[in-house]
Design an enzyme around this catalytic site. Sequence first.
Site, mmCIF file in Angstrom:
data_model
loop_
_atom_site.group_PDB
_atom_site.id
_atom_site.type_symbol
_atom_site.label_atom_id
_atom_site.label_comp_id
_atom_site.label_asym_id
_atom_site.label_seq_id
_atom_site.Cartn_x
_atom_site.Cartn_y
_atom_site.Cartn_z
ATOM 1 N N GLU A 126 -34.826 11.845 -17.773
ATOM 2 C CA GLU A 126 -34.672 10.475 -16.243
ATOM 3 C C GLU A 126 -35.599 9.071 -17.459
ATOM 4 O OE1 GLU A 126 -36.911 11.761 -13.292
ATOM 5 O OE2 GLU A 126 -34.698 11.808 -12.212
ATOM 6 N N HIS A 154 -24.319 33.125 -28.932
ATOM 7 C CA HIS A 154 -22.760 34.270 -28.379
ATOM 8 C C HIS A 154 -21.891 33.193 -27.586
ATOM 9 C CE1 HIS A 154 -24.400 37.763 -31.352
ATOM 10 N NE2 HIS A 154 -25.123 36.867 -30.616
ATOM 11 N N LYS A 163 -28.615 9.735 -3.666
ATOM 12 C CA LYS A 163 -29.161 9.714 -2.006
ATOM 13 C C LYS A 163 -28.558 8.573 -1.234
ATOM 14 C CE LYS A 163 -33.771 10.022 -4.099
ATOM 15 N NZ LYS A 163 -34.789 10.229 -4.685
HETATM 16 O O1 PA5 Z 1 -39.638 12.472 -12.155
HETATM 17 C C1 PA5 Z 1 -39.150 11.837 -10.858
HETATM 18 O O2 PA5 Z 1 -39.768 10.931 -10.510
HETATM 19 C C2 PA5 Z 1 -38.343 12.611 -9.619
HETATM 20 O O3 PA5 Z 1 -37.369 13.599 -10.614
HETATM 21 C C3 PA5 Z 1 -39.382 13.401 -8.378
HETATM 22 O O4 PA5 Z 1 -39.812 13.912 -8.828
HETATM 23 C C4 PA5 Z 1 -37.791 13.628 -7.652
HETATM 24 O O5 PA5 Z 1 -37.549 13.024 -7.261
HETATM 25 C C5 PA5 Z 1 -38.263 14.658 -6.494
HETATM 26 O O6 PA5 Z 1 -39.740 13.279 -6.115
HETATM 27 P P1 PA5 Z 1 -40.258 13.110 -4.999
HETATM 28 O O7 PA5 Z 1 -41.381 14.097 -5.309
HETATM 29 O O8 PA5 Z 1 -40.657 11.580 -4.460
HETATM 30 O O9 PA5 Z 1 -40.117 14.089 -3.782
#
Ligand code: PA5
Length: 450
Positions: free
Chosen positions: A287, A308, A422
């Site tokens: 990310e 393996h 989303k």
């Molecule tokens: O790193 C991030 O920002 C995302 O992976 C969020 O943690 C994930 O989408 C969950 O978001 P939230 O805590 O707002 O539900």
Amino acid sequence: MTDIKVELGQIKNFVSDNQIDTYNKKIQGTFRTIYGRTGAGNDFLGWVDLPSSITAEFMADIKNKAEELRKKSEVFVVIGIGGSYLGARAVIEALVNHFSNLVKTDSPKVIFAGHTMSEDYMADLLKLLDSKDYSMTMISKSGTTTEPAVAFRILKNHIEKKYGKEEARKRIVAITDKAKGALKVLADNEGYKTYVVPDNVGGRYSVLTPVGLLPIAVAGIDIEKFIGGAQLMERYCIENQNESNVAAKYAVARQTLYHLGKTNEILVNYEPRLQYFSEWWKQLYGESEGKDGKGIFPASVTFTTDLHSMGQYIQEGLRNLMETVISVENPDSDIRIPEDDANLDQLNYIAGRRLSEVNLTAEKATILAHVDGGVPNIRIAVPRIDADIMGQLIYFFEMACALSGYMLEVNPFNQPGVEAYKKNMFALLGKAGYEELREKLLEERGEMRD
Ligand code: PA5
């Protein structure tokens, strides 16, 4: 001094000193960008001094709440997705007994929900919770993420039916933004105990906030020791803002290799307890760096198991790979391979040796084979796995990720790409406000019409 070592001997065949120097020269400036808070996404740098800013009162509050939940729970359900569950899961699975689901301990079993929309998973979970005393935490920084919100709606219903509304409220903890989001409103209305995810800490950097600390404490792990490890690494980074810093060495090595065509990094461990640590690492790096058409693709394997399965590809497949091995040098146990009179398996030549010695030898042998096959190898060595080392490793990888992301010239702290699926999902599910997109999707992709 940190307990983490970074060894780069096995990338030497692939990079010249000049190539490494190009990135080494950027390190001091990149540290200045982080500590001076001048780079892209600098409003998400709360993780930098997070360990040292944790107060004794805060720790006492988390520990008291965890103790209260531990007393009344055989099972503790952590509802969250992405950064709101991976850190806790990584640390808990690294530190509890491998067979904690089957052996009796005095800690609740920590299990997870809201990280999947699988109906079968939820059905099994509800059946399990019918017969167990449990409590739960709903973790969502935004308070609006669909997967955990759906899971919470179902589990809230279950826990209220099982215990009645009043007792259910005492068994639910909300961890969310201090002011905004649906979860905050709900938590206030219901009177749940609430912890705050700081504004300036993104989800994937949040394991040292209540997001990670509450579940980790409920699992019976020493959170003082865990935070202590992170604090040590925080101090070390402040005092070593140069290319000798282990986080800088790792960031420089991976950026140098990436620019030489090694676009995929495989995180390797030889300890199954680190599998979820790899999942946390994949989110952190994927990310943070995968944007603007750039970024190292993070993958992971557990050896020798995956030798393996994935070993063939790593040895001889497309040569765009680098490996980073997390090596645990002194595991706690002492199990020796027994002598056998018949010696039908011809293993007497290693009789009397520790299993960990054989595991470390497998690691050495594999590194040599993969380097010969064209896969450069970064080795990150730690003396053992405990709460202190996990704290150090978490901060080490966070700092290295920020350094690496800035050297790649991306904003390491946003994740705009996560929104695309989303929006489509909301449109296809018929959420108000997404009508136009729904029409467009159904028109253009007629085969997806429901
Ligand atoms: O790193 C991030 O920002 C995302 O992976 C969020 O943690 C994930 O989408 C969950 O978001 P939230 O805590 O707002 O539900």
